[in-house]
Scaffold this motif. Structure first.
Motif, mmCIF file in Angstrom:
data_model
loop_
_atom_site.group_PDB
_atom_site.id
_atom_site.type_symbol
_atom_site.label_atom_id
_atom_site.label_comp_id
_atom_site.label_asym_id
_atom_site.label_seq_id
_atom_site.Cartn_x
_atom_site.Cartn_y
_atom_site.Cartn_z
ATOM 1 N N ALA A 12 0.846 -1.193 0.000
ATOM 2 C CA ALA A 12 0.000 0.000 0.000
ATOM 3 C C ALA A 12 0.880 1.241 0.000
ATOM 4 C CB ALA A 12 -0.914 0.004 1.218
ATOM 5 N N PHE A 13 0.359 2.303 -0.603
ATOM 6 C CA PHE A 13 1.079 3.563 -0.688
ATOM 7 C C PHE A 13 0.059 4.686 -0.595
ATOM 8 C CE2 PHE A 13 2.315 7.153 -3.383
ATOM 9 C CZ PHE A 13 3.514 7.509 -2.802
ATOM 10 N N GLN A 14 0.371 5.721 0.166
ATOM 11 C CA GLN A 14 -0.495 6.893 0.256
ATOM 12 C C GLN A 14 0.371 8.128 0.402
ATOM 13 O OE1 GLN A 14 -3.580 6.782 3.222
ATOM 14 N NE2 GLN A 14 -3.811 8.984 3.211
ATOM 15 N N ALA A 15 -0.008 9.191 -0.299
ATOM 16 C CA ALA A 15 0.752 10.443 -0.216
ATOM 17 C C ALA A 15 -0.202 11.617 -0.357
ATOM 18 C CB ALA A 15 1.799 10.509 -1.321
ATOM 19 N N ALA A 16 0.048 12.653 0.421
ATOM 20 C CA ALA A 16 -0.684 13.910 0.297
ATOM 21 C C ALA A 16 0.225 14.889 -0.430
ATOM 22 C CB ALA A 16 -1.067 14.442 1.665
ATOM 23 N N VAL A 17 -0.304 15.475 -1.495
ATOM 24 C CA VAL A 17 0.494 16.340 -2.343
ATOM 25 C C VAL A 17 -0.184 17.705 -2.442
ATOM 26 C CG1 VAL A 17 1.455 16.615 -4.657
ATOM 27 C CG2 VAL A 17 1.176 14.321 -3.692
ATOM 28 N N PRO A 18 0.515 18.796 -2.093
ATOM 29 C CA PRO A 18 -0.102 20.112 -2.265
ATOM 30 C C PRO A 18 -0.235 20.458 -3.748
ATOM 31 C CG PRO A 18 2.148 20.323 -1.447
ATOM 32 C CD PRO A 18 1.843 18.864 -1.514
ATOM 33 N N VAL A 19 -1.418 20.931 -4.112
ATOM 34 C CA VAL A 19 -1.680 21.327 -5.497
ATOM 35 C C VAL A 19 -2.335 22.701 -5.435
ATOM 36 C CG1 VAL A 19 -2.845 20.735 -7.655
ATOM 37 C CG2 VAL A 19 -2.057 18.910 -6.138
ATOM 38 N N GLY A 20 -1.536 23.753 -5.531
ATOM 39 C CA GLY A 20 -2.072 25.112 -5.414
ATOM 40 C C GLY A 20 -2.714 25.311 -4.057
ATOM 41 N N SER A 56 -5.048 20.316 -1.255
ATOM 42 C CA SER A 56 -4.168 19.179 -1.053
ATOM 43 C C SER A 56 -4.845 17.946 -1.618
ATOM 44 C CB SER A 56 -3.879 18.981 0.438
ATOM 45 O OG SER A 56 -3.066 17.855 0.628
ATOM 46 N N ALA A 57 -4.147 17.221 -2.452
ATOM 47 C CA ALA A 57 -4.678 15.989 -3.031
ATOM 48 C C ALA A 57 -4.054 14.801 -2.322
ATOM 49 C CB ALA A 57 -4.369 15.928 -4.526
ATOM 50 N N THR A 58 -4.860 13.809 -2.017
ATOM 51 C CA THR A 58 -4.359 12.575 -1.428
ATOM 52 C C THR A 58 -4.446 11.488 -2.492
ATOM 53 O OG1 THR A 58 -5.083 13.225 0.769
ATOM 54 C CG2 THR A 58 -4.656 10.884 0.419
ATOM 55 N N LEU A 59 -3.324 10.836 -2.748
ATOM 56 C CA LEU A 59 -3.239 9.756 -3.725
ATOM 57 C C LEU A 59 -2.968 8.467 -2.974
ATOM 58 C CD1 LEU A 59 -0.755 11.600 -6.098
ATOM 59 C CD2 LEU A 59 -3.232 11.520 -6.334
ATOM 60 N N ALA A 60 -3.636 7.375 -3.342
ATOM 61 C CA ALA A 60 -3.436 6.106 -2.653
ATOM 62 C C ALA A 60 -3.493 4.952 -3.639
ATOM 63 C CB ALA A 60 -4.490 5.929 -1.572
ATOM 64 N N SER A 109 -8.297 11.888 -3.700
ATOM 65 C CA SER A 109 -9.315 12.742 -3.100
ATOM 66 C C SER A 109 -8.710 14.115 -2.836
ATOM 67 C CB SER A 109 -9.836 12.142 -1.790
ATOM 68 O OG SER A 109 -8.806 12.101 -0.823
ATOM 69 N N THR A 110 -9.589 15.086 -2.739
ATOM 70 C CA THR A 110 -9.150 16.445 -2.438
ATOM 71 C C THR A 110 -10.293 17.187 -1.764
ATOM 72 O OG1 THR A 110 -8.043 18.403 -3.326
ATOM 73 C CG2 THR A 110 -9.838 17.487 -4.639
ATOM 74 N N SER A 111 -9.965 18.264 -1.100
ATOM 75 C CA SER A 111 -10.994 19.136 -0.542
ATOM 76 C C SER A 111 -10.508 20.575 -0.655
ATOM 77 C CB SER A 111 -11.304 18.776 0.912
ATOM 78 O OG SER A 111 -10.171 18.950 1.718
ATOM 79 N N LEU A 112 -11.465 21.485 -0.746
ATOM 80 C CA LEU A 112 -11.120 22.890 -0.885
ATOM 81 C C LEU A 112 -12.232 23.751 -0.337
ATOM 82 C CD1 LEU A 112 -12.002 24.225 -4.304
ATOM 83 C CD2 LEU A 112 -11.844 21.762 -4.069
ATOM 84 N N ALA A 113 -11.862 24.949 0.080
ATOM 85 C CA ALA A 113 -12.851 25.912 0.554
ATOM 86 C C ALA A 113 -13.680 26.371 -0.636
ATOM 87 C CB ALA A 113 -12.160 27.096 1.215
ATOM 88 N N ALA A 114 -14.993 26.382 -0.451
ATOM 89 C CA ALA A 114 -15.900 26.811 -1.517
ATOM 90 C C ALA A 114 -17.087 27.514 -0.875
ATOM 91 C CB ALA A 114 -16.364 25.614 -2.339
ATOM 92 N N GLY A 115 -17.281 28.761 -1.220
ATOM 93 C CA GLY A 115 -18.360 29.522 -0.599
ATOM 94 C C GLY A 115 -18.122 29.613 0.894
ATOM 95 N N ASN A 116 -19.123 29.309 1.672
ATOM 96 C CA ASN A 116 -18.995 29.325 3.132
ATOM 97 C C ASN A 116 -18.686 27.951 3.701
ATOM 98 O OD1 ASN A 116 -19.545 32.033 3.239
ATOM 99 N ND2 ASN A 116 -21.740 31.742 3.530
#
Length: 141
Positions: free
Chosen positions: A11-19, A22-26, A43-50
């Motif tokens: 298994a391999f997992q890495a979090a990579v900053p993208v602008g 942050s994207a998590t690849l597994a 997977s990724t998450s980002l602030a959107a609206g409130n």
């Protein structure tokens, strides 16, 4: 690695900053004498609206392949918490299954809150549909 049965897992997992996000690849690989399953996800998450928007994609390469794409949004409305989620799953030659979830929760003080949740699933059991609605309270000590 098991030498006697020639089984192995990795298994391999890495979090990579993208602008601004942050994207998590597994990746996982599980090989046994009877099956080989490889899973890849991002997977990724980002602030959107409130609130926060989360996106995900997973693919499974096995005797029955599967793919899932999902999105979720969480925010507040006044002091209430609101979340909305969507997932679409395709497995093998089966029809695509779609899940939609909506939940809202409001604190009413003294560790208590009221909530409402709705879940709808379609595309299962030969295009059948299932839905549920839950209303309740919770108390934390």
């Amino acid at each position: 690695v098991s030498a006697s049965a020639n089984n192995n897992s990795m298994a391999f997992q890495a979090a990579v900053p993208v602008g601004p996000l942050s994207a998590t690849l597994a990746y996982t690989s599980d090989n046994t004498a009877s099956a080989q399953v490889n899973t890849t996800g991002v997977s990724t998450s980002l602030a959107a609206g409130n609130g926060t928007l989360s996106l995900g994609y997973v693919t499974v390469d096995a005797s029955t392949d599967a793919t899932q794409m999902s999105a979720a949004y969480a925010t507040t409305l006044g002091s209430a918490s609101l979340s909305v989620g969507y997932a679409s799953t395709e497995q093998g030659n089966d029809a695509t299954t779609t899940d939609i979830e909506v939940a809202i929760s409001q604190s009413i003080g003294a560790g208590a809150s009221i909530f409402a949740e709705m879940h709808n699933r379609s595309g299962v059991d030969n295009n059948g549909e299932t839905s549920s609605l839950v209303l309740g309270t919770s108390v934390s000590f």
